[in-house]
Write an enzyme that holds these catalytic residues in place. Sequence first.
Site, short mmCIF file in Angstrom:
data_model
loop_
_atom_site.label_atom_id
_atom_site.label_comp_id
_atom_site.label_asym_id
_atom_site.label_seq_id
_atom_site.Cartn_x
_atom_site.Cartn_y
_atom_site.Cartn_z
N GLU A 26 46.18 36.23 43.19
CA GLU A 26 46.54 37.20 44.24
C GLU A 26 46.27 36.67 45.63
OE1 GLU A 26 44.89 38.13 41.47
OE2 GLU A 26 46.00 39.80 40.61
N HIS A 68 40.37 50.58 37.75
CA HIS A 68 41.83 50.68 37.73
C HIS A 68 42.33 52.07 38.11
CE1 HIS A 68 41.29 47.06 35.28
NE2 HIS A 68 42.56 46.79 35.42
C1 TPP Z 1 42.69 40.03 39.49
C2 TPP Z 1 43.52 40.74 38.49
N1 TPP Z 1 44.85 40.62 38.56
C3 TPP Z 1 45.63 41.22 37.64
C4 TPP Z 1 45.10 42.00 36.66
C5 TPP Z 1 46.00 42.71 35.64
N2 TPP Z 1 45.89 42.05 34.36
C6 TPP Z 1 45.07 42.51 33.40
S1 TPP Z 1 45.06 41.52 32.07
C7 TPP Z 1 46.18 40.48 32.78
C8 TPP Z 1 46.65 39.26 32.04
C9 TPP Z 1 45.52 38.38 31.72
O1 TPP Z 1 46.00 37.26 31.05
P1 TPP Z 1 45.01 36.31 30.30
O2 TPP Z 1 43.92 35.89 31.24
O3 TPP Z 1 45.80 35.22 29.69
O4 TPP Z 1 44.32 37.22 29.21
P2 TPP Z 1 45.00 37.95 27.96
O5 TPP Z 1 45.42 39.30 28.43
O6 TPP Z 1 46.15 37.12 27.53
O7 TPP Z 1 43.93 38.05 26.95
C10 TPP Z 1 46.55 40.90 34.03
C11 TPP Z 1 47.51 40.23 34.91
C12 TPP Z 1 43.70 42.13 36.63
N3 TPP Z 1 43.08 42.89 35.73
N4 TPP Z 1 42.94 41.48 37.55
#
Ligand code: TPP
Lengths: 322, 322, 337, 337
Positions: free
Chosen positions: C63, C131
């Site tokens: 971000e 959230h």
């Molecule tokens: C700083 C931030 N940006 C966006 C999000 C929204 N978000 C929650 S989980 C996620 C994806 C995370 O991907 P990954 O790290 O690969 O973990 P996975 O969900 O695949 O286990 C996102 C974008 C967040 N929680 N925090």
Amino acid sequence: MTSAPTLLDRHRLMTRMRAFEAVCAAGVASGDLRGELHLATGQEGIAAGMVGVLRPGDWMVSTHRSHLHAIAKGVPLFPLLAEIYERAAGLAGGKGGHVHLFDMEHRFSTTGIVGSSLPVALGHAYAARLEGSSDLAVGITGDGGTNTGQFHETLNMAAIWRLPLVVLVENNDYAISVPADEVIAGPGIAARAAAYGAWGRRVDGTDVEAFNAAFAEAADHARSGAGPALLEASCHRFRGHYEGDLDHYRAKRARDEMVASGDPIAKALDRLIERGEADRQILDAIESEAAEEMTDLLAAVRAAPAPDVARAFDDVFAAPVR
Amino acid sequence: MTSAPTLLDRHRLMTRMRAFEAVCAAGVASGDLRGELHLATGQEGIAAGMVGVLRPGDWMVSTHRSHLHAIAKGVPLFPLLAEIYERAAGLAGGKGGHVHLFDMEHRFSTTGIVGSSLPVALGHAYAARLEGSSDLAVGITGDGGTNTGQFHETLNMAAIWRLPLVVLVENNDYAISVPADEVIAGPGIAARAAAYGAWGRRVDGTDVEAFNAAFAEAADHARSGAGPALLEASCHRFRGHYEGDLDHYRAKRARDEMVASGDPIAKALDRLIERGEADRQILDAIESEAAEEMTDLLAAVRAAPAPDVARAFDDVFAAPVR
Amino acid sequence: MSLRANANVSELIAATMELELARDPRTLLLGEDVGYSGGTFGASRRLFREYGEWRVRDTPISEMGFTGMAVGLALSGWRPIVELMFVDFIGVCLEQVYNAIAKNRYMSGGMVGMPITIRAAGGCIGVAAQHSQTLWGMLAHLPGLKVVAPSNPYDYKGLLAASIEDDDPVVFIEHKDAYLRPIRAFPLGAEVPDERYTVALGQAAIVRPGSDITVATLSTMVVRSLAAADTLAGEGLDVEVVDLRTVVPLDHDTVVGSVARTGRLLVVDEDYHSFGLSGELLARTFEALGPGGLRGARRLAVPDVPIPAAKSLEDVVIPSVAAIAAACRSLALDAGR
Amino acid sequence: MSLRANANVSELIAATMELELARDPRTLLLGEDVGYSGGTFGASRRLFREYGEWRVRDTPISEMGFTGMAVGLALSGWRPIVELMFVDFIGVCLEQVYNAIAKNRYMSGGMVGMPITIRAAGGCIGVAAQHSQTLWGMLAHLPGLKVVAPSNPYDYKGLLAASIEDDDPVVFIEHKDAYLRPIRAFPLGAEVPDERYTVALGQAAIVRPGSDITVATLSTMVVRSLAAADTLAGEGLDVEVVDLRTVVPLDHDTVVGSVARTGRLLVVDEDYHSFGLSGELLARTFEALGPGGLRGARRLAVPDVPIPAAKSLEDVVIPSVAAIAAACRSLALDAGR
Ligand SMILES: Cc1ncc(C[n+]2csc(CCOP(=O)(O)OP(=O)(O)O)c2C)c(N)n1
Ligand SMILES: Cc1ncc(C[n+]2csc(CCOP(=O)(O)OP(=O)(O)O)c2C)c(N)n1
Ligand SMILES: [Mg+2]
Ligand SMILES: [Mg+2]
């Protein structure tokens, strides 16, 4: 499990983990659970592979997809599920919910913000150094989390101060809908360890034994005072990003294939049979026992009361403040 | 300078740069300038080495230590110094001051927050791709800035999208009082390019010719569509972190030695004489001309009025808002 | 643009951005999952297919990096829309938002504009402390940012178009509760023209006239306040509801005008109670009307606690229809009918 | 601890931390330049030599990383003091500050404490938009953080000790104008005992009694308000000055008690005008006293602009002694003597 867990032990644990998450998912279907519930179905090999290496004194900091890590760290199932179901008997009395799990006795915490788990784990590693203990800190993130600035800052600091930190990356190919290989430049996550002079390795996270061996090595490295270890474990997210995610951005065929060939439980099961360490009957019994255990657990949780509304107003500060 | 600048040209430019910063420093002594004025004395080889490679269409985003970069990018000296002196005739009418320099005509901006220059440069590089132009973006940071999350996020995105970005790191050994080698883990800044599959190189930034060649290579790489280039230029900060910094954390002997052996102007001068490309007389003339030029410039700036107080209240939004 | 009969607000937002991308070739959209998948909330569906990956960009979870990228794009003459998914994540990149996006025009003496729209989801739908925030009070405190939070479909479309068209940075906060709600299920603004239009930033709307109490509110709380007003009407209390629409610019004139008639102000806010919108609006109203004009005032907001996970707890910290009605009643009592 | 006769506030802060590091072996200090060099403002001098690199840690420029590290340290039972150098940099790490540090106690149902003190320099001394903010209004809006901003040497010491000792997170904002000012040059609180003591968080102080107008303010503006009060005394206007000391907890009771006597409130704030401290305090005072008790109120704060670089411009956006006096005079006129 005080002696090293056998493959059969790990198979049982993975089966119980999957059954545990099935009763989490049930809460969404029944309308008990709101919000975005993230399950780790398909990723059990990693959580179960940490058991036996982790010690009670070790700290773990996990993400939005953390329930199995909590189990691996020894968090008791009843308060865990009760928190997921936002009950008064939950870890946090229902105030944290399924993405904010804390258990200080078992040295476990999570955050819902991607990347933010890692500096917190760094703090535990720093504390271990301050205390001269042999405690390890394990900071968990997904593939997506490695693109945050916090990944970089954490590994750099852990390396300059040679802290006992394992950064464990569960690479399940996707951050929500975004494929890891489209947004991670260069030779890959594990290879980024070199930028910090750190230990780095990629391992198949659907092979619980291979993962366990790699995790043991990472932990030994970090505990030895040689600085952080970056362990990337490949795996698959069998379900949508959260329960309710339509998952329309992944082709059905690829999903089916991933389930068919990348299931850590099925792999362990095949291997047990192949090696003659278990037969179908035992394995079936494990499965039905796990299902039963979790059904009972769910019933107990469902019977537990919601938090008293007065609790909404306390715990902002140690003592009330105007 | 439309044809490639000669070493003599660069020597003259560096000499003028140093003289320019001398009249900046004068403002602190005289009490005209408040705040923390950061000079790049000793780092002229880098700024002067970019000239001839940079094109008018290229964008540059710099840091708190940016005056020489502005000059290299073609920002005119009068409004530049006038902004540093917070005059109405300054680039921003005296509202930005010496750490917040903007010149859209010459495609130059800065920020006072360490690390924040890099994503902004990334945006320019993305714009160049959108426009299909051959414009380059140069994002500058110090060694300290490479420890920010923004460094990681910027390089990763530039690499996945193969954007025409040069990340130029002026490694002057210190972030304020903190030595680079104590807080940057691993094999060094330039080597971190590998983590992103990017072009990376370290060069002696006190050798203006060597730096120029490396910068040209970096720029060519980035312009070619092959993705970002990370160029680390070593140099020394001759003065305190800011004017007024006691600099008590560096030993006097080490400082003297760094000035004696690491001055880009002295190096260029020796080389010009050695090669017979200039003699002492010419070089002395360059120096006195530069001093005179900047003395006149300062006099003009000092004579210029401060901004009208009404200007304090506009420019928050395009049009006034309640 | 024409929407399905049963379209919801997330589709409306996508369709609104579609018109903007078509209208101005310098507009582009950046954010996690905004591209191929069409957005976590579906609020950018179709755009990737139509405008391609360079103008509708799926980003990594970086971000700070991509918000700063928007700064460079804007300096280069582009007009980025940045989606932050949840406004709660703005803590990861506030630096670029408040020290660059908000201040660059001022710090450059007006040389530079920052026509950047930051879209983010706010508000409570059962996703707990990290959230569920709205944070508009925090953002409004920082000079240089406009802050918008619509309550109804007509305004979602018109205010979003106005935000994107605006030459200043706007944080546009979409309520999560609205995304999946069908347009026609809204009690107001359910008629949405197909063609493009804008709703001016900084103009509150009196969405229900009344003579006894002024309720000033915004976003989803407008809907709840209208419901409370209906209840109170049956009790003989005539409530005027003002939809603020934007926090910056804050149209206190409309509120002051209303309170000049009713004498009583209730601010209903889904943001935290203290040091935010509700105090500011109360203060401005007092400053405008003086002790003679403002007979009574009250605030109903999140009582300075993080948002709890359990529904039973969430229900008591987020203003409900019943709580709004109760606050109106006691305001009427205190500050004499 | 004993200080040089001519010691300034930065030395006092270092000496205060020295007492805390000595008193509680679980306390440690993290931040850029806090170690070997003794702090950019000299506010941690000697500590590195005395307590070594593990308890007084020079960090890389990785604010998000080391602020998050403080979270882990606190969970592990330590009590970190984090120095952010300038409070303006909090945008780089607000995520860990507001989503973890501020919320962890609540989200864990009270299981976890976050005894973290974030020290940062705020306020104006000619360093323009990105290095001059105070931001206490923004931070106070976020539940779970205490926010402290002392005005005088006695309080710097006592409030910092109380903040470090506190089991909750505190953002402690040191005014840049104070650092190099000799202790004995302060008009109040210039007597600083050698031994350790605390000043309770959440208790405002009436630093000048008066009967005509209440000026509520904090940090360096207390000094300016006292000077304005002196001027006004010569004109027959008797001003009471309240030093708020802490923004959270906000001791509105003391302010309300004062206004109950004077009938008039002026809030003087070096933070931005809107959506912050000044509106909140006005609102709480109105809520407590009603239209009958509050005859007039006014706010003097940074007029919702970023801080300009030029001194001529800075002087008109930061409340000056003259501007404070003028605001008092017109308040007295408006709301009848
Ligand atoms: C700083 C931030 N940006 C966006 C999000 C929204 N978000 C929650 S989980 C996620 C994806 C995370 O991907 P990954 O790290 O690969 O973990 P996975 O969900 O695949 O286990 C996102 C974008 C967040 N929680 N925090
Ligand atoms: C995010 C952030 N943290 C801290 C600072 C304070 N600060 C200003 S310059 C500086 C040191 C920068 O070091 P480096 O990047 O090596 O640049 P140099 O000053 O050596 O040119 C620091 C810590 C800042 N401006 N921004
Ligand atoms: Mg993933
Ligand atoms: Mg440096």
